[in-house]
Scaffold this motif. Sequence first.
Motif, mmCIF file in Angstrom:
data_model
loop_
_atom_site.group_PDB
_atom_site.id
_atom_site.type_symbol
_atom_site.label_atom_id
_atom_site.label_comp_id
_atom_site.label_asym_id
_atom_site.label_seq_id
_atom_site.Cartn_x
_atom_site.Cartn_y
_atom_site.Cartn_z
ATOM 1 N N ARG A 177 -21.222 41.616 56.491
ATOM 2 C CA ARG A 177 -21.458 41.563 55.032
ATOM 3 C C ARG A 177 -20.560 42.582 54.309
ATOM 4 O O ARG A 177 -19.954 42.279 53.282
ATOM 5 C CB ARG A 177 -22.927 41.830 54.715
ATOM 6 C CG ARG A 177 -23.813 40.635 54.950
ATOM 7 C CD ARG A 177 -25.225 40.845 54.387
ATOM 8 N NE ARG A 177 -25.922 41.955 55.032
ATOM 9 C CZ ARG A 177 -26.574 41.869 56.194
ATOM 10 N NH1 ARG A 177 -26.612 40.739 56.847
ATOM 11 N NH2 ARG A 177 -27.184 42.925 56.694
ATOM 12 N N ALA A 214 -30.002 35.022 64.839
ATOM 13 C CA ALA A 214 -30.358 36.423 65.039
ATOM 14 C C ALA A 214 -29.094 37.155 65.440
ATOM 15 O O ALA A 214 -28.110 36.543 65.852
ATOM 16 C CB ALA A 214 -31.422 36.571 66.118
ATOM 17 N N GLY A 215 -29.108 38.463 65.308
ATOM 18 C CA GLY A 215 -27.966 39.266 65.704
ATOM 19 C C GLY A 215 -28.278 40.739 65.554
ATOM 20 O O GLY A 215 -29.263 41.118 64.900
ATOM 21 N N LEU A 216 -27.440 41.548 66.146
ATOM 22 C CA LEU A 216 -27.598 42.986 66.012
ATOM 23 C C LEU A 216 -27.515 43.333 64.524
ATOM 24 O O LEU A 216 -26.501 43.028 63.879
ATOM 25 C CB LEU A 216 -26.496 43.708 66.799
ATOM 26 C CG LEU A 216 -26.528 45.225 66.755
ATOM 27 C CD1 LEU A 216 -27.729 45.758 67.523
ATOM 28 C CD2 LEU A 216 -25.238 45.789 67.323
ATOM 29 N N PRO A 217 -28.549 43.914 63.946
ATOM 30 C CA PRO A 217 -28.548 44.180 62.507
ATOM 31 C C PRO A 217 -27.314 44.949 62.022
ATOM 32 O O PRO A 217 -26.763 44.652 60.960
ATOM 33 C CB PRO A 217 -29.837 44.977 62.276
ATOM 34 C CG PRO A 217 -30.734 44.533 63.391
ATOM 35 C CD PRO A 217 -29.808 44.305 64.569
ATOM 36 N N GLN A 218 -26.865 45.927 62.805
ATOM 37 C CA GLN A 218 -25.704 46.717 62.393
ATOM 38 C C GLN A 218 -24.441 45.848 62.347
ATOM 39 O O GLN A 218 -23.587 46.033 61.482
ATOM 40 C CB GLN A 218 -25.486 47.895 63.346
ATOM 41 C CG GLN A 218 -26.603 48.912 63.335
ATOM 42 C CD GLN A 218 -27.704 48.602 64.356
ATOM 43 O OE1 GLN A 218 -27.899 47.467 64.770
ATOM 44 N NE2 GLN A 218 -28.440 49.638 64.745
ATOM 45 N N TYR A 219 -24.318 44.899 63.274
ATOM 46 C CA TYR A 219 -23.164 44.004 63.268
ATOM 47 C C TYR A 219 -23.211 43.076 62.057
ATOM 48 O O TYR A 219 -22.209 42.892 61.361
ATOM 49 C CB TYR A 219 -23.094 43.171 64.558
ATOM 50 C CG TYR A 219 -21.904 42.241 64.576
ATOM 51 C CD1 TYR A 219 -20.645 42.725 64.893
ATOM 52 C CD2 TYR A 219 -22.038 40.903 64.231
ATOM 53 C CE1 TYR A 219 -19.534 41.883 64.882
ATOM 54 C CE2 TYR A 219 -20.945 40.059 64.216
ATOM 55 C CZ TYR A 219 -19.695 40.555 64.539
ATOM 56 O OH TYR A 219 -18.599 39.720 64.517
ATOM 57 N N LEU A 220 -24.365 42.505 61.788
ATOM 58 C CA LEU A 220 -24.499 41.598 60.644
ATOM 59 C C LEU A 220 -24.234 42.338 59.328
ATOM 60 O O LEU A 220 -23.601 41.789 58.418
ATOM 61 C CB LEU A 220 -25.879 40.949 60.650
ATOM 62 C CG LEU A 220 -26.193 40.103 61.886
ATOM 63 C CD1 LEU A 220 -27.623 39.573 61.811
ATOM 64 C CD2 LEU A 220 -25.187 38.988 62.068
ATOM 65 N N GLU A 221 -24.668 43.577 59.247
ATOM 66 C CA GLU A 221 -24.386 44.398 58.065
ATOM 67 C C GLU A 221 -22.888 44.652 57.936
ATOM 68 O O GLU A 221 -22.325 44.596 56.845
ATOM 69 C CB GLU A 221 -25.150 45.721 58.147
ATOM 70 C CG GLU A 221 -24.929 46.612 56.941
ATOM 71 C CD GLU A 221 -25.704 47.924 57.045
ATOM 72 O OE1 GLU A 221 -25.377 48.831 56.261
ATOM 73 O OE2 GLU A 221 -26.605 48.048 57.890
ATOM 74 N N TRP A 222 -22.236 44.923 59.054
ATOM 75 C CA TRP A 222 -20.783 45.136 59.047
ATOM 76 C C TRP A 222 -20.063 43.889 58.539
ATOM 77 O O TRP A 222 -19.127 44.000 57.733
ATOM 78 C CB TRP A 222 -20.314 45.510 60.454
ATOM 79 C CG TRP A 222 -18.835 45.580 60.581
ATOM 80 C CD1 TRP A 222 -18.015 46.610 60.175
ATOM 81 C CD2 TRP A 222 -17.972 44.578 61.113
ATOM 82 N NE1 TRP A 222 -16.702 46.298 60.434
ATOM 83 C CE2 TRP A 222 -16.654 45.048 61.010
ATOM 84 C CE3 TRP A 222 -18.195 43.325 61.670
ATOM 85 C CZ2 TRP A 222 -15.565 44.314 61.445
ATOM 86 C CZ3 TRP A 222 -17.114 42.589 62.109
ATOM 87 C CH2 TRP A 222 -15.809 43.089 61.989
ATOM 88 N N THR A 229 -19.861 35.272 55.821
ATOM 89 C CA THR A 229 -21.186 35.071 55.239
ATOM 90 C C THR A 229 -21.255 33.703 54.587
ATOM 91 O O THR A 229 -20.227 33.061 54.322
ATOM 92 C CB THR A 229 -21.468 36.138 54.172
ATOM 93 O OG1 THR A 229 -20.498 36.007 53.125
ATOM 94 C CG2 THR A 229 -21.416 37.550 54.747
#
Length: 98
Positions: free
Chosen positions: A94, A84-92, A55
């Motif tokens: 973080r 941009a990116g798959l929201p679940q991947y970006l959350e992972w 991050t």
Amino acid sequence: MVTVPNQEEADKIVDQTVGSHQAACATTIPLVHSTYWWEGKLVKDQETMVLLKTTVEKFQALQETIKKMHSYKVPEIIALPVMAGLPQYLEWVRDETH
């Protein structure tokens, strides 16, 4: 994105940065060919590339760790924005760089 002279140095950097949660993940590309100017000479070299997922908040600490471990006088340490990116991947990412 970081280039290093060999897989051994890549492994050390990956183990330290991912192990300490400065990066959530590292992808190592074992053989890249680089051409660059260094100290007035054109150099063609084989290197290993490491892509570290982190991050913005963790980038400075990650950079400092890499600088301490890297064998190059001026290592390539580049941050690329994620548009941009798959929201679940970006959350992972973080979550894993807490």
